[in-house]
Write a protein that holds these residues in place. Sequence first.
Motif, PDB file in Angstrom:
ATOM      1  N   GLY A 101       0.803  -1.214   0.000  1.00  0.00           N
ATOM      2  CA  GLY A 101       0.000   0.000   0.000  1.00  0.00           C
ATOM      3  C   GLY A 101       0.832   1.257   0.000  1.00  0.00           C
ATOM      4  N   HIS A 102       0.122   2.387   0.119  1.00  0.00           N
ATOM      5  CA  HIS A 102       0.783   3.689   0.084  1.00  0.00           C
ATOM      6  C   HIS A 102      -0.063   4.709   0.832  1.00  0.00           C
ATOM      7  CE1 HIS A 102      -2.131   4.035  -3.177  1.00  0.00           C
ATOM      8  NE2 HIS A 102      -1.892   5.326  -3.271  1.00  0.00           N
TER       9      HIS A 102
ATOM     10  N   THR B 212       0.695  11.641  -6.812  1.00  0.00           N
ATOM     11  CA  THR B 212       0.731  10.412  -6.015  1.00  0.00           C
ATOM     12  C   THR B 212       0.157   9.236  -6.791  1.00  0.00           C
ATOM     13  OG1 THR B 212       0.636  11.561  -3.881  1.00  0.00           O
ATOM     14  CG2 THR B 212      -0.161   9.287  -3.933  1.00  0.00           C
ATOM     15  N   GLU B 213      -0.991   9.436  -7.421  1.00  0.00           N
ATOM     16  CA  GLU B 213      -1.617   8.326  -8.139  1.00  0.00           C
ATOM     17  C   GLU B 213      -0.880   7.986  -9.434  1.00  0.00           C
ATOM     18  OE1 GLU B 213      -3.802   6.206  -6.896  1.00  0.00           O
ATOM     19  OE2 GLU B 213      -3.309   7.441  -5.166  1.00  0.00           O
ATOM     20  N   LEU B 214      -0.229   8.971 -10.023  1.00  0.00           N
ATOM     21  CA  LEU B 214       0.561   8.715 -11.222  1.00  0.00           C
ATOM     22  C   LEU B 214       1.785   7.864 -10.902  1.00  0.00           C
ATOM     23  CD1 LEU B 214       0.950   9.358 -14.265  1.00  0.00           C
ATOM     24  CD2 LEU B 214       2.188  11.410 -13.566  1.00  0.00           C
ATOM     25  N   GLY B 215       2.311   7.999  -9.682  1.00  0.00           N
ATOM     26  CA  GLY B 215       3.495   7.251  -9.279  1.00  0.00           C
ATOM     27  C   GLY B 215       3.149   6.083  -8.369  1.00  0.00           C
ATOM     28  N   MET B 216       3.137   6.353  -7.057  1.00  0.00           N
ATOM     29  CA  MET B 216       2.936   5.279  -6.083  1.00  0.00           C
ATOM     30  C   MET B 216       1.617   4.553  -6.272  1.00  0.00           C
ATOM     31  SD  MET B 216       5.591   5.040  -4.108  1.00  0.00           S
ATOM     32  CE  MET B 216       6.941   6.001  -3.389  1.00  0.00           C
ATOM     33  N   GLY B 217       0.538   5.304  -6.538  1.00  0.00           N
ATOM     34  CA  GLY B 217      -0.762   4.660  -6.660  1.00  0.00           C
ATOM     35  C   GLY B 217      -0.821   3.681  -7.812  1.00  0.00           C
ATOM     36  N   ARG B 218      -0.347   4.134  -8.970  1.00  0.00           N
ATOM     37  CA  ARG B 218      -0.365   3.245 -10.137  1.00  0.00           C
ATOM     38  C   ARG B 218       0.569   2.055  -9.932  1.00  0.00           C
ATOM     39  NH1 ARG B 218       0.652   5.508 -16.170  1.00  0.00           N
ATOM     40  NH2 ARG B 218       2.628   6.177 -15.263  1.00  0.00           N
ATOM     41  N   ASN B 219       1.727   2.294  -9.345  1.00  0.00           N
ATOM     42  CA  ASN B 219       2.677   1.201  -9.150  1.00  0.00           C
ATOM     43  C   ASN B 219       2.182   0.190  -8.130  1.00  0.00           C
ATOM     44  OD1 ASN B 219       4.421   2.282 -11.050  1.00  0.00           O
ATOM     45  ND2 ASN B 219       5.514   3.512  -9.535  1.00  0.00           N
ATOM     46  N   ALA B 220       1.525   0.659  -7.074  1.00  0.00           N
ATOM     47  CA  ALA B 220       0.944  -0.269  -6.099  1.00  0.00           C
ATOM     48  C   ALA B 220      -0.115  -1.133  -6.767  1.00  0.00           C
ATOM     49  CB  ALA B 220       0.339   0.506  -4.935  1.00  0.00           C
TER      50      ALA B 220
END
Length: 302
Positions: free
Chosen positions: A111-112, A170-178
């Motif tokens: 998660g993030h 956040t969603e472009l990076g961590m969110g999408r990757n999670a």
Amino acid sequence: MVQRSLRCWRCRQRGLFQRAILQSGFGTYTIAPDDAERQTRAIMAALGLAPTAPDALRQVPADRLLDAIRQVTGGDPTRGPGVVADGIVVPHTPFGPGAPPVAPDVPLLIGHTATETTGLFPPPRAFTLDWPSLPEMLPAAVHDAAGLIAGFRSLHPGASASDTYFAITTELGMGRNARIAADRHAALGRAPVFAYLLDWPVMPQGGRMRSPHGLDLPLVFDTLSRAPGAIGPDYAAAQPLADTMSAAWTHFARHGNPNGAGVPHWPAYRLPQRETMVFAAISAARADPLGAEQALIARYAA
């Protein structure tokens, strides 16, 4: 947490890990050796150091190093230093397209935080944005800034321009990757996946950090009194959340499942429902809580 992610999934260490917890770093992308060398030279130049003198980095204060990284990356963490897939130590990007599953039988908790990028060396302007200046601040991966911003504003009509910037990045990076990592591990059907989102705004710096990168650490380890800079001096309000999260992480470490005493029912992450525990003032599991945001990212960003 990316380094831990990569250690877990490396072929050479297969069998050493019985559980995996990935917090805000997922190994869904790595850096090519040539790109890593260019980044290193640029950061060394920003510090006024010769690229042949890596030992001098040990003498650089952390704040100065972060300023140099911010200068080189323009505040975009996806353009910063990372792990290099050299084909030897890291044979491939663990969750990359076509990558073979390395640890399919290892239960995964992943998660993030809701606004990771407030704590990932953002440009100073990011905290005081207005709507006209927001499009130019978004990463180059966004190919239709107007459409993406409009979509996020429709989802969160009370958000400011800065709120929207941090939500998008956040969603472009961590969110999408999670999401990529959770989807791929869950699709194997070999071991359970448990996903979480931490949405707990903190008060230091006038509340501008919202729910920053690394916020989960003092909650998971129940060390709120030792983290006044992250939580604030009045940490008693966060203690029930720390009790819940530390219990969940302890249950998972022991049993491969976060459910148990002191934890709301936390269903396993399955496709397409994507059940996710949202840790907040009242923690509860929700089906795909960021699905609408991720649909916008998929539509308007590379």
